[in-house]
Design a protein around this motif. Structure first.
Motif, PDB file in Angstrom:
ATOM      1  N   ALA A 175       0.834  -1.217   0.000  1.00  0.00           N
ATOM      2  CA  ALA A 175       0.000   0.000   0.000  1.00  0.00           C
ATOM      3  C   ALA A 175       0.864   1.261   0.000  1.00  0.00           C
ATOM      4  O   ALA A 175       0.539   2.253   0.651  1.00  0.00           O
ATOM      5  CB  ALA A 175      -0.961   0.013   1.191  1.00  0.00           C
ATOM      6  N   GLY A 176       1.972   1.209  -0.736  1.00  0.00           N
ATOM      7  CA  GLY A 176       2.871   2.353  -0.773  1.00  0.00           C
ATOM      8  C   GLY A 176       3.564   2.496  -2.108  1.00  0.00           C
ATOM      9  O   GLY A 176       3.143   1.913  -3.118  1.00  0.00           O
ATOM     10  N   TRP A 177       4.656   3.240  -2.123  1.00  0.00           N
ATOM     11  CA  TRP A 177       5.370   3.550  -3.357  1.00  0.00           C
ATOM     12  C   TRP A 177       6.869   3.628  -3.094  1.00  0.00           C
ATOM     13  O   TRP A 177       7.309   3.816  -1.969  1.00  0.00           O
ATOM     14  CB  TRP A 177       4.886   4.867  -3.965  1.00  0.00           C
ATOM     15  CG  TRP A 177       5.009   6.035  -3.012  1.00  0.00           C
ATOM     16  CD1 TRP A 177       4.071   6.460  -2.101  1.00  0.00           C
ATOM     17  CD2 TRP A 177       6.150   6.894  -2.832  1.00  0.00           C
ATOM     18  NE1 TRP A 177       4.556   7.527  -1.375  1.00  0.00           N
ATOM     19  CE2 TRP A 177       5.826   7.808  -1.805  1.00  0.00           C
ATOM     20  CE3 TRP A 177       7.395   6.981  -3.444  1.00  0.00           C
ATOM     21  CZ2 TRP A 177       6.710   8.808  -1.378  1.00  0.00           C
ATOM     22  CZ3 TRP A 177       8.292   7.956  -3.019  1.00  0.00           C
ATOM     23  CH2 TRP A 177       7.941   8.854  -2.004  1.00  0.00           C
ATOM     24  N   THR A 178       7.637   3.498  -4.154  1.00  0.00           N
ATOM     25  CA  THR A 178       9.091   3.673  -4.122  1.00  0.00           C
ATOM     26  C   THR A 178       9.506   4.442  -5.372  1.00  0.00           C
ATOM     27  O   THR A 178       8.995   4.170  -6.468  1.00  0.00           O
ATOM     28  CB  THR A 178       9.815   2.319  -4.080  1.00  0.00           C
ATOM     29  OG1 THR A 178       9.470   1.632  -2.884  1.00  0.00           O
ATOM     30  CG2 THR A 178      11.323   2.513  -4.109  1.00  0.00           C
ATOM     31  N   ALA A 179      10.432   5.374  -5.206  1.00  0.00           N
ATOM     32  CA  ALA A 179      10.948   6.153  -6.342  1.00  0.00           C
ATOM     33  C   ALA A 179      12.416   5.815  -6.557  1.00  0.00           C
ATOM     34  O   ALA A 179      13.199   5.787  -5.610  1.00  0.00           O
ATOM     35  CB  ALA A 179      10.785   7.651  -6.085  1.00  0.00           C
ATOM     36  N   ILE A 180      12.769   5.537  -7.805  1.00  0.00           N
ATOM     37  CA  ILE A 180      14.159   5.238  -8.149  1.00  0.00           C
ATOM     38  C   ILE A 180      14.604   6.162  -9.283  1.00  0.00           C
ATOM     39  O   ILE A 180      13.781   6.676 -10.050  1.00  0.00           O
ATOM     40  CB  ILE A 180      14.348   3.761  -8.559  1.00  0.00           C
ATOM     41  CG1 ILE A 180      13.613   3.471  -9.873  1.00  0.00           C
ATOM     42  CG2 ILE A 180      13.873   2.829  -7.461  1.00  0.00           C
ATOM     43  CD1 ILE A 180      13.893   2.079 -10.452  1.00  0.00           C
ATOM     44  N   ARG A 181      15.932   6.363  -9.370  1.00  0.00           N
ATOM     45  CA  ARG A 181      16.504   7.145 -10.469  1.00  0.00           C
ATOM     46  C   ARG A 181      17.709   6.405 -11.043  1.00  0.00           C
ATOM     47  O   ARG A 181      18.469   5.778 -10.295  1.00  0.00           O
ATOM     48  CB  ARG A 181      16.942   8.540  -9.989  1.00  0.00           C
ATOM     49  CG  ARG A 181      15.782   9.454  -9.635  1.00  0.00           C
ATOM     50  CD  ARG A 181      16.253  10.875  -9.357  1.00  0.00           C
ATOM     51  NE  ARG A 181      15.134  11.765  -9.071  1.00  0.00           N
ATOM     52  CZ  ARG A 181      15.228  13.091  -8.943  1.00  0.00           C
ATOM     53  NH1 ARG A 181      16.416  13.684  -9.108  1.00  0.00           N
ATOM     54  NH2 ARG A 181      14.166  13.817  -8.676  1.00  0.00           N
ATOM     55  N   PHE A 182      17.874   6.488 -12.366  1.00  0.00           N
ATOM     56  CA  PHE A 182      19.012   5.852 -13.007  1.00  0.00           C
ATOM     57  C   PHE A 182      19.271   6.542 -14.357  1.00  0.00           C
ATOM     58  O   PHE A 182      18.430   7.288 -14.861  1.00  0.00           O
ATOM     59  CB  PHE A 182      18.766   4.352 -13.222  1.00  0.00           C
ATOM     60  CG  PHE A 182      17.640   4.013 -14.154  1.00  0.00           C
ATOM     61  CD1 PHE A 182      17.895   3.707 -15.492  1.00  0.00           C
ATOM     62  CD2 PHE A 182      16.312   3.984 -13.706  1.00  0.00           C
ATOM     63  CE1 PHE A 182      16.859   3.401 -16.364  1.00  0.00           C
ATOM     64  CE2 PHE A 182      15.281   3.674 -14.572  1.00  0.00           C
ATOM     65  CZ  PHE A 182      15.552   3.375 -15.893  1.00  0.00           C
ATOM     66  N   ARG A 183      20.435   6.263 -14.911  1.00  0.00           N
ATOM     67  CA  ARG A 183      20.775   6.734 -16.245  1.00  0.00           C
ATOM     68  C   ARG A 183      20.697   5.558 -17.213  1.00  0.00           C
ATOM     69  O   ARG A 183      21.291   4.502 -16.965  1.00  0.00           O
ATOM     70  CB  ARG A 183      22.184   7.357 -16.289  1.00  0.00           C
ATOM     71  CG  ARG A 183      22.570   7.926 -17.650  1.00  0.00           C
ATOM     72  CD  ARG A 183      23.912   8.615 -17.605  1.00  0.00           C
ATOM     73  NE  ARG A 183      23.868   9.837 -16.834  1.00  0.00           N
ATOM     74  CZ  ARG A 183      23.473  11.028 -17.320  1.00  0.00           C
ATOM     75  NH1 ARG A 183      23.069  11.127 -18.595  1.00  0.00           N
ATOM     76  NH2 ARG A 183      23.475  12.081 -16.548  1.00  0.00           N
ATOM     77  N   ALA A 184      19.969   5.716 -18.306  1.00  0.00           N
ATOM     78  CA  ALA A 184      19.746   4.629 -19.259  1.00  0.00           C
ATOM     79  C   ALA A 184      20.948   4.525 -20.196  1.00  0.00           C
ATOM     80  O   ALA A 184      20.899   4.962 -21.350  1.00  0.00           O
ATOM     81  CB  ALA A 184      18.458   4.873 -20.036  1.00  0.00           C
TER      82      ALA A 184
END
Length: 395
Positions: free
Chosen positions: A383-392
Motif C-alpha cells: 500500500a505504498g510507493w518507491t521512487a528510483i533514479r538511473f541513467r539509461a
C-alpha cells in the motif's frame, strides 16, 4: 524456499486452475531447513524403532530425543542420531575474536525474509554488490533477489548460536510462516550443546523494516561516489498489482494476472533483442504508457469496475543516456501487498518511498539525492510507493 513437489509442475497447475500456487513447505539456509522442521519420513522411521523408554512421550522429531538415555548405545549409533541434525542443518564454524563476512542472499521465490543471529549484531557494508555506509543492526530484511554483505565479530562466549530466517508479511495474504535455522558454532564447542535461539521479529514488524531501510545509505566517498541524476529527462509512474482475466479452464472462470499500468506481459516467441536487431515487425510495440491510463485512489478501496488487464507485448522506449525517474506504486485492485522489483542490467538509486499514494507535488521534497542506497532489487512497500533514479546507459 522449498516445496516437496516439482515447482514447474505446480506453477503450470496453478496457471491452468487460475489460482495462486501452493505455499512452500519450508524455508532453508544453504539448502537445509534446520531442526525446527520435521525430519524426513525415512529418518523418522529409523528413530521410531528405538525402545519407547528412550523417547519423550511427545517426541515427533529427532531433536526431541533424550540423548542421555542413548548413551549406552553404541558410539556408532549415537553418532548416527547426531548426524540427523547435521543432515538437515547448515553449520558455520567460527573462531573466537575473528571477524567474518557473510554474503546473504534471499533466494526465495515469494517471501521477504528476516535474518538474525543469536547474541551477535551484524554490520551491513554492502547491498546488491554496492558499498553502503556501514551500520550495525540486530537483524536484516531481504526481499526476493536481494543480497546483503555483513561483518560479524565472533566475540561472544564460545557456544552454539542459531541463525534464523523467517518471513516478513504485512498484508492479509497467506505466507509460509515457518523459521529456517542454521548454527553459528564456535570452534571446539561440542555439537551436543543446545544452540541459543535469537529473539524472532514479529511477522508484521513494519517499524523494524522502516528503521532498517532508512539506515541504508550509499557510501558516497571520493572513490565510490553516488552519482544521482538531478535533472530528469523521463518521468515515469508505474502502478503494480494483480487483475483478473477470463480463463475458461480455470476454477472460477478467471485467472490472476500480474500487471504494470494494467498491462500484462505477453511473452513473445521471438527474443525482443533479436526482433529489434533484425527489424522484425509484429513482435512488440513501443508504446508502453509512461503513466496509468486511468487514475483512482490506488491504495484505497478497490474500484468495482472491470478488474481485467490488457495482455500485450509493449515496451517503454527510452533514448540512450537519458536520465529516468521511475515511481513504482502498489495498488489495491485485488488487495495490497509488497512486490519485488528488479531492473535488469542496471543499478539504480532508491531516492524515496512512502505509504499511500505518491504525491508528485509534495513527496519529491523529501527525496534523498545525496547518498541514497544503490540497488538492483527492491520491494515496493505494501500500500505504498518507491521512487528510483538511473541513467539509461546500458542498451
Amino acid at each position: 524456499e522449498w516445496w516437496h513437489k516439482d515447482i514447474e509442475a505446480m506453477e503450470n497447475q496453478a496457471n491452468q486452475l487460475g489460482i495462486p500456487p501452493n505455499l512452500s513447505d519450508a524455508h532453508t539456509i544453504n539448502g537445509k531447513p534446520g531442526p525446527l522442521f520435521p525430519c524426513s519420513e525415512k529418518r523418522m522411521t529409523l528413530i521410531s524403532k528405538l525402545p519407547h523408554e528412550h523417547l519423550h512421550t511427545k517426541a515427533t522429531t529427532v531433536y526431541m530425543l533424550d540423548f542421555q538415555a542413548l548413551t549406552h548405545y553404541s558410539t556408532y549409533f549415537f553418532s548416527l542420531v547426531l548426524n540427523f541434525f547435521n543432515l538437515d542443518t547448515y553449520t558455520m564454524e567460527v573462531e573466537s575474536n575473528k571477524t567474518y563476512m557473510l554474503r546473504i542472499i534471499n533466494a526465495a521465490l515469494n517471501d521477504d525474509l528476516f535474518f538474525n543471529i543469536a547474541g551477535h549484531n551484524m554490520t551491513v557494508v554492502e547491498i546488491d554488490a554496492a558499498y553502503c555506509k556501514p551500520f550495525t543492526t540486530r537483524a536484516l530484511l531481504l526481499t526476493p533477489g536481494q543480497t546483503t554483505n555483513v561483518l560479524v565479530h565472533a566475540a561472544q562466549a564460545p557456544g552454539r548460536y542459531f541463525m534464523a530466517a523467517k518471513p516478513f508479511q504485512d498484508a492479509a495474504i497467506p505466507v509460509d510462516n515457518r523459521t529456517a535455522t542454521g548454527i553459528l558454532q564456535y570452534k571446539g564447542v561440542p555439537t551436543t550443546i543446545t544452540p541459543i535461539m535469537p529473539p524472532l521479529l514479529a511477522k508484521n514488524d513494519t517499524n523494524f523494516v522502516k528503521s532498517f531501510n532508512d539506515g541504508l545509505r550509499s557510501l558516497n566517498s571520493a572513490q565510490y561516489p553516488a552519482i544521482v541524476p538531478l535533472h530528469i529527462d523521463r518521468d515515469l509512474l508505474f502502478t503494480v498489482g494483480l487483475g483478473k482475466d477470463p480463463c475458461p479452464s480455470c476454477v472460477n472462470g478467471t485467472r490472476f494476472s500480474g500487471s504494470i499500468n494494467n498491462i500484462t506481459m505477453s511473452r513473445p516467441t521471438v527474443a525482443l533483442l533479436q526482433a529489434h536487431y533484425y527489424k522484425m515487425g509484429g513482435v512488440f510495440k513501443t508504446d508502453f504508457p509512461d503513466r496509468p491510463t486511468s487514475t483512482f485512489n490506488f491504495t484505497g478501496a478497490p474500484p468495482a469496475a472491470n478488474l481485467g488487464t490488457k495482455v500485450d507485448t509493449r515496451l517503454s522506449w527510452i533514448p540512450f543516456n537519458s536520465t529516468v525517474q521511475l515511481v513504482l506504486q502498489d495498488t489495491n485492485l485485488l488487495g495490497v501487498e509488497s512486490h519485488p522489483f528488479h531492473l535488469h542490467g542496471y543499478n539504480y538509486y532508491v531516492v524515496g518511498s512512502g505509504v499511500g499514494n505518491f504525491d508528485p507535488n509534495k513527496d519529491p521534497a523529501n527525496f534523498n539525492l545525496v547518498d541514497p542506497p544503490e540497488r538492483n532489487t527492491i520491494a515496493i512497500p505494501t500500500a505504498g510507493w518507491t521512487a528510483i533514479r538511473f541513467r539509461a546507459n546500458n542498451p
